[in-house]
Design a protein around this motif. Structure first.
Motif, short mmCIF file in Angstrom:
data_model
loop_
_atom_site.label_atom_id
_atom_site.label_comp_id
_atom_site.label_asym_id
_atom_site.label_seq_id
_atom_site.Cartn_x
_atom_site.Cartn_y
_atom_site.Cartn_z
N PHE A 163 0.81 -1.21 0.00
CA PHE A 163 0.00 0.00 0.00
C PHE A 163 0.84 1.27 0.00
CE2 PHE A 163 -3.40 -2.66 2.23
CZ PHE A 163 -4.06 -2.89 1.04
N ASP A 164 1.95 1.25 0.74
CA ASP A 164 2.80 2.44 0.79
C ASP A 164 3.32 2.80 -0.59
OD1 ASP A 164 2.47 2.61 3.53
OD2 ASP A 164 4.25 1.41 3.96
N ARG A 165 3.76 1.81 -1.34
CA ARG A 165 4.27 2.06 -2.69
C ARG A 165 3.16 2.55 -3.61
NH1 ARG A 165 8.07 2.29 -6.02
NH2 ARG A 165 8.11 1.34 -8.07
N GLN A 166 1.98 1.94 -3.52
CA GLN A 166 0.86 2.37 -4.35
C GLN A 166 0.48 3.81 -4.05
OE1 GLN A 166 -2.35 -0.37 -3.80
NE2 GLN A 166 -1.19 -2.10 -4.59
N LEU A 180 -6.46 3.32 0.49
CA LEU A 180 -6.21 2.10 -0.27
C LEU A 180 -6.92 0.89 0.33
CD1 LEU A 180 -2.44 2.59 -1.04
CD2 LEU A 180 -4.37 2.96 -2.55
N ASP A 181 -7.28 0.95 1.60
CA ASP A 181 -7.99 -0.18 2.21
C ASP A 181 -9.38 -0.34 1.61
OD1 ASP A 181 -5.91 -0.90 3.90
OD2 ASP A 181 -6.56 0.50 5.44
N THR A 182 -10.05 0.78 1.40
CA THR A 182 -11.41 0.72 0.84
C THR A 182 -11.45 1.02 -0.63
OG1 THR A 182 -11.82 3.03 1.38
CG2 THR A 182 -12.42 1.38 3.05
N GLY A 183 -10.35 1.54 -1.19
CA GLY A 183 -10.32 1.87 -2.62
C GLY A 183 -11.06 3.15 -2.94
N THR A 184 -11.13 4.08 -1.98
CA THR A 184 -11.85 5.34 -2.20
C THR A 184 -10.89 6.51 -2.27
OG1 THR A 184 -12.18 5.65 0.16
CG2 THR A 184 -13.92 4.48 -1.04
N PHE A 185 -11.35 7.58 -2.91
CA PHE A 185 -10.57 8.81 -3.00
C PHE A 185 -11.52 9.95 -3.32
CE2 PHE A 185 -10.69 6.81 -7.11
CZ PHE A 185 -11.00 7.84 -7.98
N GLN A 186 -11.03 11.18 -3.18
CA GLN A 186 -11.83 12.36 -3.49
C GLN A 186 -11.14 13.11 -4.63
OE1 GLN A 186 -14.74 13.34 -2.07
NE2 GLN A 186 -14.73 11.48 -0.86
N VAL A 187 -11.91 13.66 -5.53
CA VAL A 187 -11.38 14.48 -6.62
C VAL A 187 -11.94 15.88 -6.43
CG1 VAL A 187 -11.27 14.83 -9.10
CG2 VAL A 187 -11.29 12.52 -8.18
#
Length: 123
Positions: free
Chosen positions: A79-82, A114-121
């Motif tokens: 996850f850190d690398r991603q 990265l745990d849930t695969g969510t992000f904000q734009v």
């Protein structure tokens, strides 16, 4: 094609972990030498010493393979690398290109989980 028997599967597992297998064999032989009267203890303990040396050599080989694999991989993994790659990509996308005359603001990616695969734009 012949079916794989339970014995063949067990043998494959033992071959996959030679250091553990030799450690188990040496422990069982040492127990036999102590608890079964009449067995040639010197011979059994010689086999135990040989098995332990073989296990040590197998572990050295495995350690060397692990060290070589770690040298080939980057410092950050998982996850850190991603996350680092996503942040670098985000920064590169936000950097204005000298050739583009566009003044439109580029969206920014924030709150990456990265745990849930969510992000904000956001803009």
């Amino acid at each position: 094609m012949a079916d794989r028997t339970e014995g063949n599967i067990m043998l494959d597992k033992l071959k996959a972990t030679p250091a553990k297998t030799l450690g188990l064999v040496s422990a069982l032989l040492a127990l036999l030498a102590v608890y079964v009267p009449g067995l040639p203890q010197e011979a059994i303990l010689g086999v135990v010493a040989t098995a332990l040396l073989g296990g040590y050599q197998a572990q050295k080989i495995e350690d060397r393979k692990t060290e070589e694999a770690l040298e080939e991989t980057p410092d950050l993994e998982g996850f850190d690398r991603q996350l680092l790659l996503l942040l670098e990509e985000n920064a590169a996308l936000r950097k204005p290109s000298p050739s583009s005359g566009s003044t439109q603001e580029i969206p920014k990616v924030t709150d990456v989980d990265l745990d849930t695969g969510t992000f904000q734009v956001t803009r």
